[in-house]
Motif scaffolding. Structure first.
Motif, PDB file in Angstrom:
ATOM      1  N   ARG A 137       0.876  -1.186   0.030  1.00 39.98           N
ATOM      2  CA  ARG A 137      -0.005  -0.214  -0.154  1.00 39.98           C
ATOM      3  C   ARG A 137       0.755   0.975   0.125  1.00 39.98           C
ATOM      4  NH1 ARG A 137      -2.677  -1.076   4.295  1.00 39.98           N
ATOM      5  NH2 ARG A 137      -1.295   0.240   5.636  1.00 39.98           N
ATOM      6  N   ILE A 138       1.811   1.395   0.773  1.00 36.10           N
ATOM      7  CA  ILE A 138       2.612   2.272   1.021  1.00 36.10           C
ATOM      8  C   ILE A 138       3.721   2.636  -0.449  1.00 36.10           C
ATOM      9  CG2 ILE A 138       4.531   3.528   2.218  1.00 36.10           C
ATOM     10  CD1 ILE A 138       3.502   2.280   4.686  1.00 36.10           C
ATOM     11  N   GLY A 139       3.990   1.439  -0.997  1.00 33.70           N
ATOM     12  CA  GLY A 139       4.687   1.390  -2.134  1.00 33.70           C
ATOM     13  C   GLY A 139       4.160   1.894  -3.282  1.00 33.70           C
ATOM     14  N   THR A 140       3.033   1.779  -3.392  1.00 31.91           N
ATOM     15  CA  THR A 140       2.167   2.204  -4.563  1.00 31.91           C
ATOM     16  C   THR A 140       2.036   3.504  -4.408  1.00 31.91           C
ATOM     17  OG1 THR A 140       0.060   1.431  -3.555  1.00 31.91           O
ATOM     18  CG2 THR A 140       1.133  -0.188  -5.085  1.00 31.91           C
ATOM     19  N   ARG A 141       1.823   4.048  -3.290  1.00 30.43           N
ATOM     20  CA  ARG A 141       1.713   5.629  -3.274  1.00 30.43           C
ATOM     21  C   ARG A 141       3.113   6.283  -3.486  1.00 30.43           C
ATOM     22  NH1 ARG A 141      -0.495   5.521   1.694  1.00 30.43           N
ATOM     23  NH2 ARG A 141       1.532   6.340   2.612  1.00 30.43           N
ATOM     24  N   ALA A 142       4.187   5.768  -2.967  1.00 28.05           N
ATOM     25  CA  ALA A 142       5.306   6.509  -2.678  1.00 28.05           C
ATOM     26  C   ALA A 142       6.359   6.261  -3.992  1.00 28.05           C
ATOM     27  CB  ALA A 142       5.920   6.125  -1.136  1.00 28.05           C
ATOM     28  N   LEU A 143       6.417   5.100  -4.438  1.00 26.73           N
ATOM     29  CA  LEU A 143       7.541   4.482  -5.470  1.00 26.73           C
ATOM     30  C   LEU A 143       6.937   4.942  -6.843  1.00 26.73           C
ATOM     31  CD1 LEU A 143       8.773   1.277  -3.864  1.00 26.73           C
ATOM     32  CD2 LEU A 143       9.334   3.446  -3.239  1.00 26.73           C
TER      33      LEU A 143
END
Length: 445
Positions: A137-143
């Motif tokens: 979840r954090i990766g799809t938003r941040a990377l």
């Protein structure tokens, strides 16, 4: 409901009742908690406008600490001065603290009973899947580009292979972000993740054009007052603990350790969990890896910020270490849970009460800085390492030489399917997996 006129003014005690209620219903992690506040405060009660709500949220998102709790503190402060903020923020945490003290004691006292052991046997694989989902979840938003992917990969290697401490990884990512912001700004200029306000639910008590109240206007003497009071609220308990028990005592070290943890929670609770693990499990030995997973499960299924898992860590560590003597283990655990909660959340209140007037001086959207963008990317790699750590201890509970736990693997796969494909809530997944674990234990023992 009349949406053509502003609501009636809200008294301090009316707000008190709402904040107390929120403390008991704030399930669902930061996203769920912020959604509840938006529905109640912006849509239903119209205490604050959409634009002002998002403006406050964008500020809370760039702070270390639990953004939902800080948002409640901010709105409480804006409505009813400093005490309004203190009450709103404290009531967001207190129900969770009391519930976790009781659950931690039941876990320590009865955790080896077949019923409880069976439930936690199913919960552990669910937690591993939940952490994988958090990384995704954090990766799809941040990377968003190859630079941020590279930072995430480097942070994973640093903590997995190099065993570097989490603060060093955060510092390195911040430096890379600063350099990236100077030399490749287009790749590090990521916004706060919230679109500008495009909805209107009628006039609000604190509307778009409502002037900043007198108490929320910036004054240097007020900033100095907050800083001094905050320093004393940290220094006096730390000095008392050090004088009463000594610097190396469990309670004193917990106060110091969780003060540092509170300043490293960029990116939410999952970001700081690896640091808590490194210290609480690896360095201090306050609890075992298995207990850490169980504590995260309890934190996921109780109201309040997920970072409240620190109360479980404090309780179990002080209980096991008999921090106040062998005859009062529950008292030691309860005192430690309260202490670590104090030191973890004190900075959150100070950031809002000190920084709020600066934020209210402009109603333009705040943006993440380039260093914070890089830190968020690094957090993805750190959380992935945490997921592997949990997965290892769940699937090979006795180590690689002890055999693979196929039943736990099936439960973990089912939890992942429910989270990723069927979009079930964390509480639902944990509950079903707990029952599955209990049934599996009863059938195999």
């Amino acid at each position: 409901m009349n949406t053509t006129s502003a609501p009636q003014p809200v008294s301090f005690w009316q707000a008190f009742v709402f904040w107390l209620k929120l403390g008991f219903i704030s399930f669902g992690g930061p996203a769920g908690q912020i959604a509840i506040m938006h529905q109640e405060l912006v849509e239903n009660r119209r205490w604050i406008s959409e634009r002002r709500f998002l403006h406050a949220l964008n500020y809370c998102m760039v702070l270390p600490g639990p953004e939902a709790q800080q948002l409640a503190t901010y709105i409480g402060w804006l409505m009813h001065r400093s005490w309004g903020g203190v009450v709103a923020g404290a009531l967001f945490v207190l129900p969770s603290l009391l519930i976790l003290i009781v659950l931690s004691w039941l876990y320590i006292a009865y955790g080896q009973m077949p019923l409880v052991a069976g439930l936690f046997y199913g919960i552990k694989p669910a937690v591993a899947a939940i952490v994988v989902q958090a990384a995704h979840r954090i990766g799809t938003r941040a990377l968003k580009n190859q630079y941020l992917w590279a930072i995430a990969a480097a942070s994973f290697v640093a903590i997995f292979a190099g065993n570097l401490p989490f603060p060093a990884i955060v510092a390195g990512a911040a430096l890379l972000g600063y350099l990236g912001g100077r030399f490749a700004p287009a790749h590090f200029a990521v916004g706060g993740g919230h679109r500008p306000a495009d909805k209107h639910f009628g006039p609000a008590l604190i509307d778009d054009a409502t002037p900043t109240p007198a108490h929320a206007q910036f004054r240097w003497w007020r900033l100095a007052q907050v800083v001094v009071i905050g320093a004393l609220l940290w220094l006096l308990p730390m000095a008392w603990l050090s004088n009463q028990f000594g610097w190396q005592h469990t309670l004193t070290q917990m106060g110091w350790f969780f003060t540092k943890a509170a300043l490293l929670t960029f990116g939410g609770a999952y970001a700081v969990l690896p640091y808590v693990y490194q210290g609480a499990v690896g360095h201090y030995g306050w609890l075992t890896p298995s207990q850490m997973i169980d504590g995260l499960a309890l934190g996921e299924t109780t109201p309040g910020p997920l970072i409240m898992v620190v109360a479980f860590v404090g309780f179990v560590g002080a209980y096991a270490k008999a921090a106040l003597g062998a005859d009062v283990p529950f008292l030691a655990g309860a005192v430690a849970a309260c202490l670590v909660t104090w030191f973890t959340f004190l900075p959150s209140f100070l950031f809002i009460l000190a920084g709020g007037p600066l934020v209210e001086s402009t109603h333009n959207d705040l943006k993440f800085t380039a260093p914070l963008t890089a830190i968020t990317a690094a957090v993805v790699g750190v959380i992935l390492n945490l997921a592997l750590f949990f997965g290892y201890h769940v699937l090979w509970p006795q180590g690689f030489g002890g055999g693979f736990d196929g039943i736990s693997a099936l439960i973990a796969a089912g939890a992942a399917l429910a989270l990723f494909y069927f979009k079930r809530s964390v509480v639902q997944v944990v509950a079903v997996c707990a029952v599955a674990g209990l049934i599996a234990r009863l059938l195999t023992h």
